[in-house]
Design an enzyme around this catalytic site. Structure first.
Site: not given
Ligand SMILES: CC(C)(COP(=O)(O)OP(=O)(O)OC[C@H]1O[C@@H](n2cnc3c(N)ncnc32)[C@H](O)[C@@H]1OP(=O)(O)O)[C@@H](O)C(=O)NCCC(=O)NCCS
Length: 328
Positions: A256, A123, A285
């Protein structure tokens, strides 16, 4: 004259999104049919994404790159044969080899033998490519450089993994950089820390006629989030410092487009929330394509004008990160 050129100027931008637009609700319905639960509310609240585009089954990164490149060349008023170097930032190339850049050269009908290669920084790829092109231009090696970010991330998504498949989309963006005595790219800063290679990866390769390892994207979302917020702020200040400018000098911030929460957090620290270009809501993304896509949107809708200072900053797998500050 090439000899007296000291800056690289953006003289054209272009972008392309595949026709198939998928809203969160449509994706949630498709995933529900596989027994995977997600919702528009969850995706919007955690990421800011409302929709993304997916390439057609027979559409490749080079196909989309060519469309974006044609539009950028058209704005620049250059013919394809005037290009001296093509760089494609991509982690989803058409093939293991030849490079996507070579395929783009051929599809654009360029027969001048210009150099062409891919940049692999996930990215952060577009920031890496812009900085690399700038160095080639400032050294006097090349005059007109086509810099493209193009991705078909839909091909490496596991649609059984709701934590990743809702985040990404496909598309391409391009700029034409030209040697000029006027600024131009003012500064750039690139970094990597390979010790974090396991938090965002597609850990597979081709071996003996098959994929060895995993062919799907893996991400530790929370680890990526924490690291991204930290390094983006730092690298933005580094680029400003190199250019001898304060954050107030930024007219437009194009991070990004991964996640609105990460983007907003960085923008706030630069006091640049109102100057941030946001397309993640409509594109998802698109990895290396996200910055040039957003840049083209803001140039064509008239927000970014000649003389404006634009800061682009990217972060991604590797772990890699970088920023480029330029004057339009
Ligand atoms: C991926 C991201 C959105 C997840 O959000 P988060 O707040 O960290 O969420 P978590 O991973 O802690 O998951 C929270 C809950 O949501 C659930 N969940 C995950 N994806 C889900 C979805 N698509 N729909 C519904 N629920 C979802 C998980 O299973 C978890 O459930 P639980 O609490 O029962 O275990 C976040 O971590 C993020 O934005 N990370 C950076 C990603 C990024 O930008 N990557 C590219 C960089 S180049």
């Amino acid at each position: 004259m090439t000899q007296s050129a000291i800056y690289s100027r953006v003289i054209g931008t272009g972008s392309y999104l595949p026709a198939r637009r998928v809203t969160n609700q449509q994706l949630a319905d498709e995933l529900a049919a596989r027994g995977i639960e997600t919702s528009d509310e969850w995706i919007v609240a955690r990421t800011g994404i409302q929709a993304r585009h997916f390439a057609a089954p027979d559409q490749t990164s080079s196909d989309m790159a060519v469309e974006a490149a044609r539009r950028a060349l058209d704005m620049a008023g250059l013919s394809a044969d005037q290009i001296d170097l093509i760089m494609v930032a991509t982690s989803t190339p058409d093939f293991v080899f030849p490079s996507t850049a070579c395929l783009v050269q051929s599809k654009l009908g360029i027969t001048n033998g210009c150099a062409a290669f891919d940049i692999q920084a996930v990215c952060s790829g577009f920031a890496y490519a812009m900085a690399t092109a700038d160095n080639f231009i400032r050294s006097g090696a090349y005059r007109n450089v086509l810099v493209i970010g193009a991705e078909t991330f839909s091909r490496i998504l596991d649609f059984n993994d709701r934590t990743t498949c809702v985040l990404f989309g496909d598309g391409a963006g391009a700029v034409v950089l030209q040697a000029s005595s006027e600024p131009g790219i003012l500064s750039s800063a690139l970094h990597a820390d390979g010790s974090h290679s396991n938090i965002l990866c597609v850990p597979g390769n081709v071996n003996a006629g098959a994929v060895q390892g995993e062919a799907f994207l893996y991400m530790d979302g929370q680890a990526v989030f924490k690291l991204a917020v930290k390094v983006l702020e730092k690298v933005a200040h580094e680029a400003l410092e190199k250019a001898g400018l304060e954050a107030e000098a930024i007219d437009w911030l194009i991070p990004h487009q991964a996640n609105l929460r990460i983007m907003t957090s960085t923008a706030r620290k630069l006091d640049a929330e109102a100057k941030m270009v946001v397309t993640v809501d409509q594109h998802g993304n698109t990895s290396a394509a996200s910055i040039p896509l957003a840049l083209d949107v803001a140039v064509r809708d008239g927000r970014i004008k000649a003389g404006h200072n634009v800061m682009i900053e990217g972060v991604g797998g590797g772990f890699t990160w970088g920023a480029v500050l330029f004057r339009m």
